[in-house]
Scaffold this active site. Sequence first.
Site, PDB file in Angstrom:
ATOM      1  N   LYS A   1       0.843  -1.199   0.000  1.00 22.96           N
ATOM      2  CA  LYS A   1       0.000   0.000   0.000  1.00 22.96           C
ATOM      3  C   LYS A   1       0.877   1.248   0.000  1.00 22.96           C
ATOM      4  CE  LYS A   1      -1.930   2.933   2.694  1.00 22.96           C
ATOM      5  NZ  LYS A   1      -1.901   4.123   1.821  1.00 22.96           N
TER       6      LYS A   1
ATOM      7  N   THR B   1       6.048   8.635  13.256  1.00 21.42           N
ATOM      8  CA  THR B   1       6.108   7.918  14.534  1.00 21.42           C
ATOM      9  C   THR B   1       4.719   7.748  15.149  1.00 21.42           C
ATOM     10  OG1 THR B   1       8.398   8.522  14.988  1.00 21.42           O
ATOM     11  CG2 THR B   1       7.037   8.034  16.901  1.00 21.42           C
TER      12      THR B   1
ATOM     13  N   GLY C   1       2.932   5.035  13.386  1.00 19.60           N
ATOM     14  CA  GLY C   1       3.533   3.758  13.771  1.00 19.60           C
ATOM     15  C   GLY C   1       3.023   3.263  15.114  1.00 19.60           C
TER      16      GLY C   1
ATOM     17  N   GLU D   1       9.715   1.592  10.707  1.00 18.72           N
ATOM     18  CA  GLU D   1      10.769   2.562  10.380  1.00 18.72           C
ATOM     19  C   GLU D   1      10.110   3.922  10.476  1.00 18.72           C
ATOM     20  OE1 GLU D   1      13.858   1.924   9.615  1.00 18.72           O
ATOM     21  OE2 GLU D   1      13.834  -0.207   9.127  1.00 18.72           O
TER      22      GLU D   1
ATOM     23  N   CYS E   1      13.842  10.702   6.191  1.00 14.56           N
ATOM     24  CA  CYS E   1      13.728  10.353   7.612  1.00 14.56           C
ATOM     25  C   CYS E   1      15.042  10.558   8.342  1.00 14.56           C
ATOM     26  CB  CYS E   1      13.261   8.918   7.731  1.00 14.56           C
ATOM     27  SG  CYS E   1      14.288   7.806   6.776  1.00 14.56           S
TER      28      CYS E   1
ATOM     29  N   GLU F   1      10.187  16.746  14.223  1.00 16.73           N
ATOM     30  CA  GLU F   1      10.580  16.451  12.850  1.00 16.73           C
ATOM     31  C   GLU F   1       9.811  17.372  11.911  1.00 16.73           C
ATOM     32  OE1 GLU F   1       9.250  12.736  11.065  1.00 16.73           O
ATOM     33  OE2 GLU F   1      11.253  12.475  10.246  1.00 16.73           O
TER      34      GLU F   1
HETATM   35  P1  NAD Z   1       2.345   8.643   7.445  1.00 17.89           P
HETATM   36  O1  NAD Z   1       2.596   7.913   8.707  1.00 17.89           O
HETATM   37  O2  NAD Z   1       1.318   9.709   7.436  1.00 17.89           O
HETATM   38  O3  NAD Z   1       1.945   7.650   6.269  1.00 17.89           O
HETATM   39  C1  NAD Z   1       2.730   6.531   5.921  1.00 17.89           C
HETATM   40  C2  NAD Z   1       1.843   5.466   5.319  1.00 17.89           C
HETATM   41  O4  NAD Z   1       0.946   5.000   6.318  1.00 17.89           O
HETATM   42  C3  NAD Z   1       0.979   5.944   4.153  1.00 17.89           C
HETATM   43  O5  NAD Z   1       0.879   4.901   3.206  1.00 17.89           O
HETATM   44  C4  NAD Z   1      -0.349   6.194   4.833  1.00 17.89           C
HETATM   45  O6  NAD Z   1      -1.435   6.111   3.938  1.00 17.89           O
HETATM   46  C5  NAD Z   1      -0.384   5.065   5.847  1.00 17.89           C
HETATM   47  N1  NAD Z   1      -1.262   5.275   6.995  1.00 17.89           N
HETATM   48  C6  NAD Z   1      -1.639   6.445   7.575  1.00 17.89           C
HETATM   49  N2  NAD Z   1      -2.476   6.204   8.600  1.00 17.89           N
HETATM   50  C7  NAD Z   1      -2.612   4.862   8.700  1.00 17.89           C
HETATM   51  C8  NAD Z   1      -3.342   3.998   9.582  1.00 17.89           C
HETATM   52  N3  NAD Z   1      -4.079   4.470  10.556  1.00 17.89           N
HETATM   53  N4  NAD Z   1      -3.236   2.672   9.393  1.00 17.89           N
HETATM   54  C9  NAD Z   1      -2.465   2.168   8.410  1.00 17.89           C
HETATM   55  N5  NAD Z   1      -1.783   2.932   7.530  1.00 17.89           N
HETATM   56  C10 NAD Z   1      -1.846   4.268   7.683  1.00 17.89           C
HETATM   57  O7  NAD Z   1       3.776   9.203   7.026  1.00 17.89           O
HETATM   58  P2  NAD Z   1       4.132  10.145   5.809  1.00 17.89           P
HETATM   59  O8  NAD Z   1       3.721  11.538   6.153  1.00 17.89           O
HETATM   60  O9  NAD Z   1       3.634   9.523   4.542  1.00 17.89           O
HETATM   61  O10 NAD Z   1       5.717   9.997   5.775  1.00 17.89           O
HETATM   62  C11 NAD Z   1       6.568  10.807   6.502  1.00 17.89           C
HETATM   63  C12 NAD Z   1       7.099  10.096   7.725  1.00 17.89           C
HETATM   64  O11 NAD Z   1       7.769   8.898   7.359  1.00 17.89           O
HETATM   65  C13 NAD Z   1       8.119  10.904   8.468  1.00 17.89           C
HETATM   66  O12 NAD Z   1       7.864  10.857   9.842  1.00 17.89           O
HETATM   67  C14 NAD Z   1       9.422  10.219   8.160  1.00 17.89           C
HETATM   68  O13 NAD Z   1      10.441  10.421   9.083  1.00 17.89           O
HETATM   69  C15 NAD Z   1       9.011   8.807   8.060  1.00 17.89           C
HETATM   70  N6  NAD Z   1      10.000   8.043   7.310  1.00 17.89           N
HETATM   71  C16 NAD Z   1      10.781   7.129   7.974  1.00 17.89           C
HETATM   72  C17 NAD Z   1      11.742   6.407   7.300  1.00 17.89           C
HETATM   73  C18 NAD Z   1      12.620   5.396   7.996  1.00 17.89           C
HETATM   74  O14 NAD Z   1      13.220   4.582   7.326  1.00 17.89           O
HETATM   75  N7  NAD Z   1      12.696   5.396   9.302  1.00 17.89           N
HETATM   76  C19 NAD Z   1      11.904   6.585   5.940  1.00 17.89           C
HETATM   77  C20 NAD Z   1      11.106   7.516   5.302  1.00 17.89           C
HETATM   78  C21 NAD Z   1      10.133   8.215   6.000  1.00 17.89           C
END
Ligand code: NAD
Length: 482
Positions: free
Chosen positions: A176, A231, A234, A251, A285, A385
């Site tokens: 997804k 986070t 997550g 992650e 990230c 962040e």
């Molecule tokens: P996000 O958490 O909003 O979304 C990430 C994914 O999760 C998307 O596909 C989104 O549709 C899905 N999602 C959102 N709510 C959900 C739920 N309740 N249940 C299941 N899935 C859900 O993050 P973002 O804004 O897309 O990405 C930015 C974040 O990602 C930043 O915090 C960044 O640091 C982190 N990031 C971490 C790494 C790493 O390797 N640690 C790498 C890249 C990005």
Amino acid sequence: MLIGKKQLLIGGEWRDASNGQTMPVINPATEDVIAEVASASREDVDAAVAAARAALSGPWGKLSARERGRLVYKLGERLMEQVDEVARLETLHNGKPITESRHIEIPMAAECLLYFAGWADKVGGDTIPVKGTALVYTLREPVGVVAAIVPWNFPLLLAMWKVAPALAMGNTVILKPASQTPLTALALGQLAIDVGFPPGVLNVITGSGGTTGQAIVEHPGIDKIAFTGDTSTGKGIMRTAAETLKHITLELGGKSPNIVFADADLDAAVRGATVGIFYGKGEVCAAGSRLLVDKAIKDQFIGKIAERTRKMVPGDPLDPKTRLGAISSKAQLERVLNYVDIAKREGGSLVAGGSRADIGTGKGYFMQPTVFADVTPAMTIAREEIFGPVLAAIDFVDVDEAIARANDTMYGLAAGVWTRDIKKAHYVASKLQAGTVWVNTYNVYDTAAPFGGYKQSGFGREMGRHAVDYYTQTKTVWVDLS
Ligand code: NAD
């Protein structure tokens, strides 16, 4: 450029969402709607899970590990053959410079498949000496159906860090992508069909996090969630996944320190600090978003950083000369600008950038690369962040204070150390609470080197042989020989 309408890939077939819903995909550099993609319902998630479960016991489950590896390898080769087209899609939906997509991200995604293909037939169990007369051995088996939920900043690469080891170890996958950036995941789905993956082995379902993502995390037919994202998202996933006790790897976010000591090669450190924060528009990230500078060289160093930053101007992401693209979405641009306002209010000194940028078209979510000096560890931009091109410079007086300030965060994804003193470099690396430490370099990755977080940056490791462990489970077999 209009890409048109895109469907869900479930069980080897392209289909609309069961309720007919779609969502727009916007090119952040032009603000145009470039595609409409299906928005998967709970019923679609059910169908994807059924297809993925059936594939586990179908032809895929019967392939030898070596045959599986060959198929994964073929997918990597095919992706590399299509690199121009896929890189263009990545730039169109994310806004990153085509140079980054074409020469770094998509080639790394292809390499990830080639690398894990090699592991497919090299992961085995052990024979274990036990007391008594028994033969005891272990089998390494796939976890089952893996759902990969990924963000919008490196849409295909972060998907591949999960998809490649999952497939190589014999799992089936439901991918997804983020709602903002679904196009390259869908392209990957077509390539998997083209190279001959059996139906249901790789399913790609697009949709929002709140509906599609949530349905995935709740689904009892999914065995593992491999997640990259915010986070707080997550934490929610961990809570929900607890209900069905899924395997999870997370992650998450970061607020990584990049520490510059007075004895460093300062020109190299200036380059490293700017690449560390401005590569990928700071939507990385592991971005080195906290620059910790030795007080002894603070003014000189910040001066150099500001000068270099002022020369960086955003441009058309499709122009091969562009090094700074568009922020991924309007919402993200607004979020970043809001942090700039907060930093000004809290007393940070703006030494470069600070505003939205116009590349001459009057359109697009562009942002000037931004540097704040005189930031204190308590300020919001030193703690939260931002996920954008904003650098917060904080000073320190000695090694102990540098380490203490570096670790003064809930995150622990990465860190950088710049010094010519090798003893100091290793000492500081050993004290930093971070999953990756770069010494005299920043933002470098290799498929063979594990990557992941300490503290609230998550757990589990992606890439390298460590990743293999998260996509297998161990079965112990006892045979009574008495
Ligand atoms: P996000 O958490 O909003 O979304 C990430 C994914 O999760 C998307 O596909 C989104 O549709 C899905 N999602 C959102 N709510 C959900 C739920 N309740 N249940 C299941 N899935 C859900 O993050 P973002 O804004 O897309 O990405 C930015 C974040 O990602 C930043 O915090 C960044 O640091 C982190 N990031 C971490 C790494 C790493 O390797 N640690 C790498 C890249 C990005």
